[in-house]
Design an enzyme around this catalytic site. Structure first.
Site, PDB file in Angstrom:
ATOM      1  N   GLU A  34      55.524 -63.071   1.189  1.00 55.87           N
ATOM      2  CA  GLU A  34      56.200 -61.996   1.684  1.00 55.87           C
ATOM      3  C   GLU A  34      56.534 -60.011   1.007  1.00 55.87           C
ATOM      4  OE1 GLU A  34      54.194 -62.497   4.407  1.00 55.87           O
ATOM      5  OE2 GLU A  34      55.443 -63.818   4.359  1.00 55.87           O
ATOM      6  N   ASP A  37      52.488 -57.539  -1.934  1.00 55.52           N
ATOM      7  CA  ASP A  37      50.983 -57.674  -1.919  1.00 55.52           C
ATOM      8  C   ASP A  37      51.260 -56.073  -1.920  1.00 55.52           C
ATOM      9  OD1 ASP A  37      51.791 -56.941   0.561  1.00 55.52           O
ATOM     10  OD2 ASP A  37      50.118 -57.716   1.835  1.00 55.52           O
ATOM     11  N   GLY A 125      50.781 -59.954  17.871  1.00 53.15           N
ATOM     12  CA  GLY A 125      51.647 -60.031  17.935  1.00 53.15           C
ATOM     13  C   GLY A 125      52.601 -61.112  17.286  1.00 53.15           C
ATOM     14  N   LEU A 128      50.103 -63.355  12.609  1.00 52.98           N
ATOM     15  CA  LEU A 128      49.302 -64.771  11.695  1.00 52.98           C
ATOM     16  C   LEU A 128      48.469 -63.479  12.043  1.00 52.98           C
ATOM     17  CD1 LEU A 128      49.969 -67.304  14.614  1.00 52.98           C
ATOM     18  CD2 LEU A 128      50.462 -67.060  12.174  1.00 52.98           C
ATOM     19  N   SER A 129      47.837 -62.685  11.572  1.00 57.71           N
ATOM     20  CA  SER A 129      47.319 -61.440  11.778  1.00 57.71           C
ATOM     21  C   SER A 129      46.267 -61.310  12.251  1.00 57.71           C
ATOM     22  CB  SER A 129      46.981 -61.991  10.815  1.00 57.71           C
ATOM     23  OG  SER A 129      45.980 -60.832   9.574  1.00 57.71           O
ATOM     24  N   SER A 131      44.920 -58.888  13.102  1.00 58.27           N
ATOM     25  CA  SER A 131      44.362 -57.743  12.743  1.00 58.27           C
ATOM     26  C   SER A 131      43.169 -57.542  12.288  1.00 58.27           C
ATOM     27  CB  SER A 131      45.510 -56.234  12.765  1.00 58.27           C
ATOM     28  OG  SER A 131      45.959 -57.058  11.502  1.00 58.27           O
ATOM     29  N   GLU A 163      42.832 -50.630   7.920  1.00 60.94           N
ATOM     30  CA  GLU A 163      43.936 -50.345   9.396  1.00 60.94           C
ATOM     31  C   GLU A 163      44.980 -49.326   8.088  1.00 60.94           C
ATOM     32  OE1 GLU A 163      47.634 -53.981   9.889  1.00 60.94           O
ATOM     33  OE2 GLU A 163      44.965 -54.102   9.261  1.00 60.94           O
ATOM     34  N   ASP A 175      46.219 -60.379   3.805  1.00 62.39           N
ATOM     35  CA  ASP A 175      45.428 -60.692   5.250  1.00 62.39           C
ATOM     36  C   ASP A 175      44.352 -60.472   5.054  1.00 62.39           C
ATOM     37  OD1 ASP A 175      48.425 -60.595   6.513  1.00 62.39           O
ATOM     38  OD2 ASP A 175      48.592 -59.249   7.695  1.00 62.39           O
TER      39      ASP A 175
END
Length: 385
Positions: A34, A37, A125, A128-129, A131, A163, A175
Site C-alpha cells: 500500500e 506504487d 468509496g 476496491l477501486s 474508479s 485520474e 489499481d
C-alpha cells in the site's frame, strides 16, 4: 440487472439503438503493497468478481456522450473540447480516459464520437477501486473501437493519467494495472518502476482459504488532502535522502534515514521501505510455503499503515483486530486509506465466525453496520459482448 446483457439493454433503451459492444473491468483488492506504487515500488493486487460494464455505440459526429445508471443526466462534449479541466464529477473518469488516450497516440482529430452507457456493481468509496474499473473498461472499449492497438500496460498508464490530470487524484498505477492484468486465482506482482508484471498463483480455494472483505462504509476520496499529503511526504523524504524514489532505499538504510529526517517524514518513509520488503516476502512465501503462511505479513502491513503512515480509521482497526481475534490467518486495511475496506484471510470453516464477530464488534462500538462479503481472485478487463 448489472451485467453485460443488462448494460446492453440499458444502452439500447437510453439511446434508441443497440451498442456495437460491451466491455468490462473488475474492482480490485490489494493483497499487500500500500502506497508503494507512486514510490516506484512493488504491489500485489488481484481482481475481484464485482465489475464495471461499458456499452459503446458509434456516432456520426465528433461528440462523446456518456450516461450511467448511477446519475440522472448524460454528459457530452466535443472531442475538440476535451481538456483536463473541461469536465468534472463522475464524467471526469470516462471523459478523462478519452482525453488521455490522445496523450498516448490516439489521433483524436480523426476519430468519430461515441455514445457510452456505464453500469457497475463495484462498491463506491470502499477502497476496491471502482474508479480504476471504470477507467479500464472505457480505455479497453475505446482502444478496440478506434483500433488504437495499445497494450494493457499502456492502457493502465492512460487510466492513471486520467485520474491524475482530469480527476485530480495523485494516485499511482496499482489499481489500473490490477484491473487490466489480473487472471483468475492469481495476483499481479507488479514492479511500478519498470511495469514488469508477473501473475502469481494464489491457490486460496485449493488451500481451503477464503478472503473476507469488510467494507466499513466509511467513504474515502483520493482527491482530498490526506492521500496527497502522504505522497508529498514520501517525495520530500526521497529528496532529503538523495534517491530518485523511496524504492531505492532498503530496510538497512532506515537508520540513516532516521538521522536525517524529522519524525513524521521518517515514519512515512519507513512504511514504504518496509512495505516494499513485505511485498517481496509475500511473493516468496507464497511460492515456497503457500497462502496459509502469509498471515504475519498481512498483520505487519496493517500495523505499519496504522502507526507509521497513519491512514487507518477506528472502524478499520476494529475490523482487523476483531477478525484476527476470531481466527483470521491475517488481516489488514486495503486501499488508499482514510476509510474503505479491510481484508482478512480466513480458513473456510471460520468465515461465519469471523463475520459474526466483526458485526457484533461494530454494533458494540456504535459504528454503522459493515458490509461483509467473500472474494476469490477473478479475471481482469475483457470484452463481454
Amino acid at each position: 440487472m448489472t451485467d453485460a446483457a443488462g448494460t446492453h439493454q440499458r444502452f439500447t433503451e437510453y439511446y434508441g439503438h443497440a451498442p456495437v459492444g460491451v466491455w468490462s473491468a473488475p474492482g480490485r483488492v490489494n493483497l499487500i503493497g500500500e502506497h508503494t506504487d507512486y514510490n516506484d515500488g512493488f504491489v500485489f493486487p488481484f481482481a475481484i468478481a464485482e465489475r464495471t460494464w461499458v456499452a459503446l455505440g458509434d456516432r456520426h459526429d465528433r461528440v462523446v456522450r456518456v450516461a450511467t445508471s448511477f446519475a440522472p443526466d448524460a454528459v457530452e462534449i466535443h472531442l475538440d473540447d476535451l481538456a483536463p479541466h473541461a469536465v468534472d464529477g463522475w464524467a471526469a473518469y470516462p471523459l478523462g480516459v478519452t482525453w488521455a488516450l490522445g496523450r498516448f497516440g490516439a489521433d483524436l482529430a480523426h476519430v468519430r464520437g461515441v455514445d457510452l452507457y456505464i453500469t457497475s456493481d463495484v462498491p463506491v468509496g470502499a477502497g476496491l477501486s471502482s474508479s480504476a474499473a471504470l477507467e479500464s473498461a472505457v480505455a479497453l472499449a475505446l482502444d478496440e473501437h478506434w483500433g488504437l492497438g495499445l497494450d494493457r500496460p499502456t492502457l493502465a498508464k492512460v487510466g492513471q493519467l486520467a485520474e491524475n490530470e482530469v480527476v485530480g487524484a495523485p494516485t499511482g498505477i496499482l489499481d489500473q494495472s490490477a484491473t487490466l492484468l489480473s487472471e483468475p486465482d492469481a495476483a499481479v506482482f507488479l514492479d511500478c518502476r519498470s511495469l514488469d508484471a508477473e501473475v502469481i498463483p494464489l491457490r486460496f480455494a485449493a488451500e481451503g482459504l477464503t478472503l473476507v472483505v469488510i467494507d466499513t462504509k466509511v467513504e474515502h476520496a483520493h482527491a482530498t488532502g490526506g492521500y496527497a499529503a502522504r505522497r508529498a511526504s514520501c517525495e520530500a523524504g526521497a529528496t532529503a535522502l538523495g534517491v530518485p524514489a523511496l524504492r531505492d532505499l532498503r530496510v538497512e538504510d532506515l537508520d540513516r534515514a532516521q538521522a536525517v529526517l524529522d519524525d513524521e517524514t521518517f515514519r512515512r518513509v519507513r512504511h514504504v521501505v518496509t512495505e516494499d520488503r513485505r511485498v517481496l516476502d509475500t511473493v516468496r512465501t507464497l511460492r515456497e510455503h503457500g497462502p496459509g503462511a502469509i498471515g504475519s505479513l498481512l498483520d505487519a502491513s496493517h500495523a505499519s499503515m496504522r502507526d507509521d503512515f497513519e491512514i487507518t480509521v477506528p472502524e478499520i482497526d476494529l475490523a482487523v483486530e476483531t477478525a484476527r481475534a476470531a481466527g483470521a490467518i491475517g488481516a489488514r486495511m486495503t486501499g488508499g486509506g482514510f476509510g474503505g475496506s479491510a481484508i482478512a484471510l480466513v480458513a473456510d470453516d471460520r468465515v461465519d465466525e469471523v463475520t459474526s464477530a466483526v458485526r457484533a464488534a461494530f454494533a458494540e462500538h456504535g459504528f454503522g453496520a459493515p458490509v461483509i462479503f467473500t472474494e476469490q481472485p477473478s479475471a481482469g478487463a475483457r470484452r463481454d459482448a
